[in-house]
Scaffold this motif. Structure first.
Motif, PDB file in Angstrom:
ATOM      1  N   GLY A  48     -62.983  37.946  50.499  1.00 13.45           N
ATOM      2  CA  GLY A  48     -61.929  37.284  51.495  1.00 13.45           C
ATOM      3  C   GLY A  48     -61.135  36.318  50.850  1.00 13.45           C
ATOM      4  O   GLY A  48     -60.272  35.704  51.393  1.00 13.45           O
ATOM      5  N   GLY A  49     -60.638  36.534  49.428  1.00 14.74           N
ATOM      6  CA  GLY A  49     -59.758  35.727  48.923  1.00 14.74           C
ATOM      7  C   GLY A  49     -59.961  34.817  47.785  1.00 14.74           C
ATOM      8  O   GLY A  49     -59.352  34.284  47.112  1.00 14.74           O
ATOM      9  N   SER A  50     -61.513  34.224  47.974  1.00 11.85           N
ATOM     10  CA  SER A  50     -61.872  33.358  46.649  1.00 11.85           C
ATOM     11  C   SER A  50     -63.469  33.232  46.675  1.00 11.85           C
ATOM     12  O   SER A  50     -63.962  33.593  47.526  1.00 11.85           O
ATOM     13  CB  SER A  50     -61.328  31.748  47.431  1.00 11.85           C
ATOM     14  OG  SER A  50     -61.902  31.506  48.743  1.00 11.85           O
ATOM     15  N   LEU A  51     -63.689  32.754  45.432  1.00 12.45           N
ATOM     16  CA  LEU A  51     -65.133  32.700  45.154  1.00 12.45           C
ATOM     17  C   LEU A  51     -65.179  31.835  44.182  1.00 12.45           C
ATOM     18  O   LEU A  51     -64.316  31.420  43.207  1.00 12.45           O
ATOM     19  CB  LEU A  51     -65.312  34.082  44.372  1.00 12.45           C
ATOM     20  CG  LEU A  51     -66.137  35.183  45.570  1.00 12.45           C
ATOM     21  CD1 LEU A  51     -66.493  36.336  44.388  1.00 12.45           C
ATOM     22  CD2 LEU A  51     -67.260  34.720  46.203  1.00 12.45           C
ATOM     23  N   VAL A 102     -61.952  30.287  42.577  1.00 14.82           N
ATOM     24  CA  VAL A 102     -60.882  31.390  42.045  1.00 14.82           C
ATOM     25  C   VAL A 102     -60.391  31.802  43.202  1.00 14.82           C
ATOM     26  O   VAL A 102     -61.166  32.419  44.176  1.00 14.82           O
ATOM     27  CB  VAL A 102     -61.604  32.322  41.027  1.00 14.82           C
ATOM     28  CG1 VAL A 102     -60.621  33.343  40.565  1.00 14.82           C
ATOM     29  CG2 VAL A 102     -62.281  31.716  39.804  1.00 14.82           C
ATOM     30  N   THR A 103     -58.845  31.802  43.389  1.00 18.65           N
ATOM     31  CA  THR A 103     -58.432  32.070  44.329  1.00 18.65           C
ATOM     32  C   THR A 103     -57.392  33.382  44.218  1.00 18.65           C
ATOM     33  O   THR A 103     -56.657  33.225  43.059  1.00 18.65           O
ATOM     34  CB  THR A 103     -57.587  31.170  45.179  1.00 18.65           C
ATOM     35  OG1 THR A 103     -58.455  30.047  45.273  1.00 18.65           O
ATOM     36  CG2 THR A 103     -56.956  31.454  46.521  1.00 18.65           C
ATOM     37  N   LEU A 104     -57.358  34.424  45.001  1.00 22.38           N
ATOM     38  CA  LEU A 104     -56.358  35.290  44.794  1.00 22.38           C
ATOM     39  C   LEU A 104     -55.074  34.919  45.341  1.00 22.38           C
ATOM     40  O   LEU A 104     -54.751  34.346  46.357  1.00 22.38           O
ATOM     41  CB  LEU A 104     -56.851  36.468  45.587  1.00 22.38           C
ATOM     42  CG  LEU A 104     -56.266  37.882  45.587  1.00 22.38           C
ATOM     43  CD1 LEU A 104     -56.418  38.587  44.255  1.00 22.38           C
ATOM     44  CD2 LEU A 104     -56.710  39.046  46.810  1.00 22.38           C
ATOM     45  N   ARG A 156     -50.383  35.228  34.567  1.00 24.69           N
ATOM     46  CA  ARG A 156     -49.534  36.484  35.362  1.00 24.69           C
ATOM     47  C   ARG A 156     -49.428  35.989  36.774  1.00 24.69           C
ATOM     48  O   ARG A 156     -48.898  36.854  37.401  1.00 24.69           O
ATOM     49  CB  ARG A 156     -50.259  37.797  35.057  1.00 24.69           C
ATOM     50  CG  ARG A 156     -50.251  37.943  33.431  1.00 24.69           C
ATOM     51  CD  ARG A 156     -51.082  39.241  33.181  1.00 24.69           C
ATOM     52  NE  ARG A 156     -50.421  40.446  33.535  1.00 24.69           N
ATOM     53  CZ  ARG A 156     -50.824  41.610  33.660  1.00 24.69           C
ATOM     54  NH1 ARG A 156     -52.255  41.976  32.972  1.00 24.69           N
ATOM     55  NH2 ARG A 156     -50.333  42.739  34.155  1.00 24.69           N
ATOM     56  N   GLY A 157     -50.042  34.970  37.416  1.00 24.92           N
ATOM     57  CA  GLY A 157     -49.784  34.736  38.752  1.00 24.92           C
ATOM     58  C   GLY A 157     -50.647  35.389  39.588  1.00 24.92           C
ATOM     59  O   GLY A 157     -50.564  35.505  40.886  1.00 24.92           O
ATOM     60  N   TYR A 158     -51.756  36.218  39.180  1.00 22.85           N
ATOM     61  CA  TYR A 158     -52.641  36.824  39.930  1.00 22.85           C
ATOM     62  C   TYR A 158     -53.781  36.262  40.738  1.00 22.85           C
ATOM     63  O   TYR A 158     -54.342  36.542  41.531  1.00 22.85           O
ATOM     64  CB  TYR A 158     -53.514  38.126  39.378  1.00 22.85           C
ATOM     65  CG  TYR A 158     -52.411  39.304  38.533  1.00 22.85           C
ATOM     66  CD1 TYR A 158     -51.268  39.500  39.294  1.00 22.85           C
ATOM     67  CD2 TYR A 158     -52.630  39.608  37.084  1.00 22.85           C
ATOM     68  CE1 TYR A 158     -50.523  40.480  38.995  1.00 22.85           C
ATOM     69  CE2 TYR A 158     -51.950  40.638  36.849  1.00 22.85           C
ATOM     70  CZ  TYR A 158     -50.975  41.297  37.776  1.00 22.85           C
ATOM     71  OH  TYR A 158     -49.899  41.834  37.047  1.00 22.85           O
ATOM     72  N   VAL A 159     -54.270  35.071  40.089  1.00 23.67           N
ATOM     73  CA  VAL A 159     -55.147  34.238  40.493  1.00 23.67           C
ATOM     74  C   VAL A 159     -54.961  32.714  40.172  1.00 23.67           C
ATOM     75  O   VAL A 159     -54.072  32.508  39.320  1.00 23.67           O
ATOM     76  CB  VAL A 159     -56.729  34.486  39.980  1.00 23.67           C
ATOM     77  CG1 VAL A 159     -57.047  35.846  40.332  1.00 23.67           C
ATOM     78  CG2 VAL A 159     -56.656  34.472  38.465  1.00 23.67           C
ATOM     79  N   VAL A 169     -61.741  42.239  38.979  1.00 22.44           N
ATOM     80  CA  VAL A 169     -61.788  40.760  39.476  1.00 22.44           C
ATOM     81  C   VAL A 169     -61.092  40.751  40.941  1.00 22.44           C
ATOM     82  O   VAL A 169     -61.410  39.945  41.635  1.00 22.44           O
ATOM     83  CB  VAL A 169     -61.264  39.877  38.662  1.00 22.44           C
ATOM     84  CG1 VAL A 169     -60.606  38.365  39.086  1.00 22.44           C
ATOM     85  CG2 VAL A 169     -61.979  39.510  37.311  1.00 22.44           C
ATOM     86  N   LEU A 170     -59.763  41.266  40.869  1.00 25.31           N
ATOM     87  CA  LEU A 170     -58.998  41.336  42.037  1.00 25.31           C
ATOM     88  C   LEU A 170     -59.659  41.981  43.141  1.00 25.31           C
ATOM     89  O   LEU A 170     -59.625  41.560  44.247  1.00 25.31           O
ATOM     90  CB  LEU A 170     -57.899  42.050  41.875  1.00 25.31           C
ATOM     91  CG  LEU A 170     -56.820  41.316  40.547  1.00 25.31           C
ATOM     92  CD1 LEU A 170     -55.436  42.360  40.569  1.00 25.31           C
ATOM     93  CD2 LEU A 170     -56.279  39.873  41.167  1.00 25.31           C
ATOM     94  N   VAL A 171     -60.360  42.951  42.897  1.00 30.19           N
ATOM     95  CA  VAL A 171     -61.129  43.744  44.063  1.00 30.19           C
ATOM     96  C   VAL A 171     -62.355  42.801  44.510  1.00 30.19           C
ATOM     97  O   VAL A 171     -62.599  42.703  45.667  1.00 30.19           O
ATOM     98  CB  VAL A 171     -61.707  45.071  43.505  1.00 30.19           C
ATOM     99  CG1 VAL A 171     -62.730  45.664  44.612  1.00 30.19           C
ATOM    100  CG2 VAL A 171     -60.588  45.936  43.489  1.00 30.19           C
TER     101      VAL A 171
END
Length: 152
Positions: free
Chosen positions: A52-55, A95-97, A81-84, A44-46
């Motif tokens: 570009g940081g969001s989808l 969803v934003t990184l 956990r504060g990742y997204v 998910v993070l990758v």
């Protein structure tokens, strides 16, 4: 078109599958150990990083090839956990990184690069990586075209 004889296609498939599993397991083991996150979380993070940081959540599910319910549960844990972060937007969820997720990516990408070189690229000849990329690109474009044809 292939010129393989009877049974050779199955043998090739099984060898390719085994090679993929061995290389993938080695790369993932090193990468998840360095990142401190699970393979699905890292995926998910990758994916968010590459976009570009969001989808949109539905686009993320489609890109990962996952069921929306599975992704939703994982995103809830990752948000905790504060990742997204997830925000309702017209016609969906974005969803934003988050900074913690970016830190995971920043610390993990060098390990991913090293592990990929060690377990895949360094085992190939000088021109093999280019050939492998060309073959993969051909397979992907064929599968994507087939998916578009069946969806259309």
């Amino acid at each position: 078109m292939s010129t393989l004889g009877p049974g050779e296609a199955t043998e090739l498939w099984l060898r390719w599958k085994r090679a993929h599993e061995l290389v993938r397991a080695a790369v993932i083991a090193e990468t998840t150990a360095a990142s401190g996150v699970s393979e699905p979380e890292l995926g998910v993070l990758v994916c968010l990083h590459e976009s570009g940081g969001s989808l949109r959540q539905n686009a993320l599910a489609a890109t990962l090839g996952w069921d929306r319910t599975r992704l939703s549960h994982l995103l809830t844990r990752m948000a905790d956990r504060g990742y997204v972060a997830r925000d309702k937007v017209p016609n969906g969820v974005e969803v934003t990184l988050c900074p913690a997720g970016r830190r995971v990516i920043d610390t993990t990408l060098p390990t991913l690069e090293t592990a990929t070189r060690c377990h895949l690229l360094d085992r190939l000849g000088p021109d093999d990586a280019k050939t492998l990329k060309a073959l993969i690109d051909r397979l992907l474009s064929s599968e994507e075209a087939a998916a578009e044809t069946s969806a259309g």
